[in-house]
Design a protein around this motif. Structure first.
Motif, PDB file in Angstrom:
ATOM      1  N   VAL A 163      -7.180   5.815  40.507  1.00  0.00           N
ATOM      2  CA  VAL A 163      -6.998   7.272  40.447  1.00  0.00           C
ATOM      3  C   VAL A 163      -5.957   7.709  41.463  1.00  0.00           C
ATOM      4  O   VAL A 163      -5.032   8.484  41.146  1.00  0.00           O
ATOM      5  CB  VAL A 163      -8.339   7.989  40.710  1.00  0.00           C
ATOM      6  CG1 VAL A 163      -8.116   9.495  40.887  1.00  0.00           C
ATOM      7  CG2 VAL A 163      -9.303   7.749  39.563  1.00  0.00           C
ATOM      8  N   HIS A 164      -6.071   7.226  42.695  1.00  0.00           N
ATOM      9  CA  HIS A 164      -5.122   7.631  43.734  1.00  0.00           C
ATOM     10  C   HIS A 164      -3.702   7.205  43.381  1.00  0.00           C
ATOM     11  O   HIS A 164      -2.749   7.972  43.566  1.00  0.00           O
ATOM     12  CB  HIS A 164      -5.532   7.021  45.076  1.00  0.00           C
ATOM     13  CG  HIS A 164      -6.799   7.586  45.624  1.00  0.00           C
ATOM     14  ND1 HIS A 164      -7.515   7.010  46.649  1.00  0.00           N
ATOM     15  CD2 HIS A 164      -7.506   8.699  45.270  1.00  0.00           C
ATOM     16  CE1 HIS A 164      -8.588   7.738  46.910  1.00  0.00           C
ATOM     17  NE2 HIS A 164      -8.606   8.763  46.086  1.00  0.00           N
ATOM     18  N   ALA A 165      -3.557   5.985  42.868  1.00  0.00           N
ATOM     19  CA  ALA A 165      -2.216   5.486  42.537  1.00  0.00           C
ATOM     20  C   ALA A 165      -1.589   6.298  41.413  1.00  0.00           C
ATOM     21  O   ALA A 165      -0.408   6.694  41.489  1.00  0.00           O
ATOM     22  CB  ALA A 165      -2.293   4.014  42.142  1.00  0.00           C
ATOM     23  N   ALA A 173     -11.561   6.677  35.452  1.00  0.00           N
ATOM     24  CA  ALA A 173     -10.450   6.967  36.359  1.00  0.00           C
ATOM     25  C   ALA A 173      -9.501   7.981  35.738  1.00  0.00           C
ATOM     26  O   ALA A 173      -9.005   8.897  36.423  1.00  0.00           O
ATOM     27  CB  ALA A 173      -9.710   5.670  36.685  1.00  0.00           C
ATOM     28  N   GLY A 174      -9.240   7.835  34.438  1.00  0.00           N
ATOM     29  CA  GLY A 174      -8.361   8.782  33.760  1.00  0.00           C
ATOM     30  C   GLY A 174      -8.918  10.195  33.756  1.00  0.00           C
ATOM     31  O   GLY A 174      -8.165  11.166  33.929  1.00  0.00           O
ATOM     32  N   LEU A 175     -10.228  10.328  33.577  1.00  0.00           N
ATOM     33  CA  LEU A 175     -10.838  11.657  33.604  1.00  0.00           C
ATOM     34  C   LEU A 175     -10.696  12.287  34.988  1.00  0.00           C
ATOM     35  O   LEU A 175     -10.446  13.498  35.108  1.00  0.00           O
ATOM     36  CB  LEU A 175     -12.311  11.556  33.207  1.00  0.00           C
ATOM     37  CG  LEU A 175     -12.576  11.203  31.736  1.00  0.00           C
ATOM     38  CD1 LEU A 175     -14.056  10.926  31.509  1.00  0.00           C
ATOM     39  CD2 LEU A 175     -12.107  12.315  30.816  1.00  0.00           C
ATOM     40  N   ALA A 177     -16.197   0.354  40.829  1.00  0.00           N
ATOM     41  CA  ALA A 177     -16.018   1.749  41.227  1.00  0.00           C
ATOM     42  C   ALA A 177     -14.910   1.885  42.261  1.00  0.00           C
ATOM     43  O   ALA A 177     -14.097   2.820  42.203  1.00  0.00           O
ATOM     44  CB  ALA A 177     -17.331   2.305  41.778  1.00  0.00           C
ATOM     45  N   GLN A 178     -14.851   0.953  43.208  1.00  0.00           N
ATOM     46  CA  GLN A 178     -13.786   0.995  44.219  1.00  0.00           C
ATOM     47  C   GLN A 178     -12.412   0.809  43.576  1.00  0.00           C
ATOM     48  O   GLN A 178     -11.442   1.480  43.936  1.00  0.00           O
ATOM     49  CB  GLN A 178     -14.030  -0.082  45.270  1.00  0.00           C
ATOM     50  CG  GLN A 178     -15.198   0.193  46.180  1.00  0.00           C
ATOM     51  CD  GLN A 178     -15.001   1.465  46.986  1.00  0.00           C
ATOM     52  OE1 GLN A 178     -13.950   1.688  47.591  1.00  0.00           O
ATOM     53  NE2 GLN A 178     -16.003   2.320  46.985  1.00  0.00           N
ATOM     54  N   ALA A 179     -12.327  -0.117  42.630  1.00  0.00           N
ATOM     55  CA  ALA A 179     -11.052  -0.314  41.932  1.00  0.00           C
ATOM     56  C   ALA A 179     -10.659   0.938  41.162  1.00  0.00           C
ATOM     57  O   ALA A 179      -9.474   1.321  41.124  1.00  0.00           O
ATOM     58  CB  ALA A 179     -11.158  -1.510  40.989  1.00  0.00           C
ATOM     59  N   GLY A 180     -11.631   1.603  40.550  1.00  0.00           N
ATOM     60  CA  GLY A 180     -11.343   2.832  39.818  1.00  0.00           C
ATOM     61  C   GLY A 180     -10.850   3.942  40.723  1.00  0.00           C
ATOM     62  O   GLY A 180      -9.912   4.690  40.377  1.00  0.00           O
ATOM     63  N   VAL A 181     -11.459   4.078  41.897  1.00  0.00           N
ATOM     64  CA  VAL A 181     -11.032   5.114  42.854  1.00  0.00           C
ATOM     65  C   VAL A 181      -9.579   4.893  43.262  1.00  0.00           C
ATOM     66  O   VAL A 181      -8.772   5.842  43.312  1.00  0.00           O
ATOM     67  CB  VAL A 181     -11.951   5.098  44.094  1.00  0.00           C
ATOM     68  CG1 VAL A 181     -11.344   5.944  45.217  1.00  0.00           C
ATOM     69  CG2 VAL A 181     -13.331   5.622  43.740  1.00  0.00           C
ATOM     70  N   ALA A 231     -20.486   8.967  35.969  1.00  0.00           N
ATOM     71  CA  ALA A 231     -20.743   9.404  37.339  1.00  0.00           C
ATOM     72  C   ALA A 231     -19.451   9.827  38.027  1.00  0.00           C
ATOM     73  O   ALA A 231     -19.391  10.879  38.686  1.00  0.00           O
ATOM     74  CB  ALA A 231     -21.421   8.280  38.125  1.00  0.00           C
ATOM     75  N   ALA A 232     -18.391   9.012  37.884  1.00  0.00           N
ATOM     76  CA  ALA A 232     -17.120   9.341  38.528  1.00  0.00           C
ATOM     77  C   ALA A 232     -16.545  10.639  37.973  1.00  0.00           C
ATOM     78  O   ALA A 232     -16.055  11.494  38.738  1.00  0.00           O
ATOM     79  CB  ALA A 232     -16.134   8.193  38.330  1.00  0.00           C
ATOM     80  N   ALA A 233     -16.594  10.801  36.652  1.00  0.00           N
ATOM     81  CA  ALA A 233     -16.055  12.014  36.049  1.00  0.00           C
ATOM     82  C   ALA A 233     -16.871  13.243  36.450  1.00  0.00           C
ATOM     83  O   ALA A 233     -16.315  14.327  36.694  1.00  0.00           O
ATOM     84  CB  ALA A 233     -16.032  11.869  34.530  1.00  0.00           C
TER      85      ALA A 233
END
Length: 432
Positions: free
Chosen positions: A65-67, A312-314, A58-62, A241-243
């Protein structure tokens, strides 16, 4: 010598007294379990292990997203690939080790909990790795996991002999050797880290091939398939959850329900289809040899990484829609469609193609992946279009399978009802 008086017999029809649970020593030899062991399922410790590893994912996905949202996609994808490899490789090594050697004693549990602590240290360093290119915490967390894994193999070496002992020592030595190589992340200049990654990844992946030469470990096919399936479910759950959080934030802060609804529906369809496609086949029956298992297990790097990247894409698509991302709509759409296409292709290559019959069935997922990529150019409807295409792939595959089974049933009925003396109908391709 005197003998004890036997206990009185239980009257007929009465329940037997409860039997005391067998007491096992807290420290036991770490020896191989049987590959044909019945009713082998994931343990509570393994499930806890998976959940903690998803924290790092999840941290890598966040950070991805920022990058991507800040138009640093190339750098972000490279950092994501490096961090995700560390997470996935440590998870995979433990999973296969546990399938062969889990004795569930006190020391085994403690060492496994140390590995969990390692991945949490790694997770704490992900943001600095992405933003400041500082890999100390990531390296330290990975080192904790790998040294703990090496200690497990040394326990196996102390508990066994012969070829099995040599395999364990090769694993322990290979893991530690590679960990020394990863020190380059701390001492090499920033431009050399990508080259180090390209060198160290093949070295890491060669350790199992070298260690199991001559004596493969006794991993359990059904257990391995279940472990990978459970981790896939957890990663897809993290994606949802992230989306969901991203859509909720967009609605609360920007009142953009109408603009975000196509992304929400399309994203949900993509994740539902991803789950359906992965679990539609009983893959444990394909894992008959170490060669098949290695290819299948290694290929899941792309499966897990792409599944997490969909979430992350969503998030990127949501941020672009509400005006919080500094990138074009086309780039935001690609952040969803490209990992979705990669997921479809890798699941087809690892799972589906081994069970599909005929060109039509074999073509469903590759064609779907191509169509999903084409959806990138659908503007604000790109995510919804990709979701509908993914759902259509599920419907098409299910229909083709149903038709094949229907033809097989009709052919079988015809075979059963023919004249026993007539051999002209033998050789049906659907004969059981």
């Amino acid at each position: 010598m005197t003998s004890s008086t036997p206990p009185p017999a239980q009257p007929s029809g009465l329940p037997s007294p409860p039997t005391a649970p067998a007491r096992r020593h807290p420290l036991r030899k770490l020896t191989a379990r049987g590959r044909g062991e019945a009713h082998r399922v994931a343990s509570p410790l393994e499930l806890f292990f998976d959940l903690c590893f998803v924290v790092a994912i999840a941290q890598a996905g966040v950070q991805l997203v920022h990058a991507v949202a800040e138009s640093h996609a190339g750098e972000g994808i490279l950092n994501y690939a490096m961090v995700f490899f560390a997470i996935w490789w440590a998870w995979m090594n433990f999973t296969w080790f546990a399938s062969a050697y889990d004795n569930d004693d006190a020391l085994y549990r403690v060492v496994t909990l140390v590995q969990i602590a390692g991945v949490l240290v790694l997770a704490a360093g992900v943001s600095r790795a992405f933003e400041d290119h500082e890999f100390l915490a990531v390296w330290l967390g990975y080192a904790v996991m790998r040294v703990a894994m090496s200690s497990q193999w040394l326990r196996v070496a102390l508990s066994t002999e012969g070829a099995e002992r040599r395999t364990a020592l090769r694993y322990a030595g290979g893991v530690l050797f590679c960990q020394i190589g990863w020190l380059g992340l701390l001492i090499l200049p920033e431009g050399g880290r990508a080259w180090l990654f390209l060198v160290m990844v093949p070295l890491e992946m060669c350790v199992p091939l070298f260690a199991e030469r001559g004596h493969p470990t006794s991993w359990h096919p059904h257990h391995i398939a279940e472990r990978y399936g459970l981790f896939t479910i957890i990663v897809l759950g993290e994606t949802i959850a992230a989306a969901t959080v991203a859509v909720k934030t967009g609605i609360d802060e920007n009142d953009a329900l109408g603009e975000l609804l196509p992304i929400a529906v399309g994203g949900l369809l993509i994740v539902f289809a991803a789950w359906w496609i992965y679990f539609v086949v009983p893959i444990h029956g394909h894992l008959r040899s170490s060669r098949q298992a290695f290819l299948w297990g290694y290929g899941h790097y792309a499966v897990f990484a792409s599944a997490a990247a969909i979430g992350a894409g969503l998030e990127v698509a949501v941020e672009q829609t509400v005006g919080e991302a500094h990138l074009s709509r086309l780039a935001a759409s690609a952040a969803v469609t490209l990992p979705t296409a990669l997921y479809l292709l890798t699941v087809w290559a690892l799972h589906s193609r081994h069970f599909k019959v005929g060109l039509a069935q074999q073509s469903v997922l590759p064609v779907t992946a191509l169509l999903v990529i084409c959806c990138t150019f659908a503007g604000e409807w790109a995510v919804l279009a990709a979701g509908l295409v993914s759902a259509l792939a599920v419907a098409t595959g299910t229909t083709l399978t149903a038709r094949m089974l229907g033809r097989a049933a009709r052919d079988q009925d015809a075979t059963d009802s023919r004249d026993p003396e007539d051999d002209s109908q033998e050789g049906s391709p659907y004969a059981v």
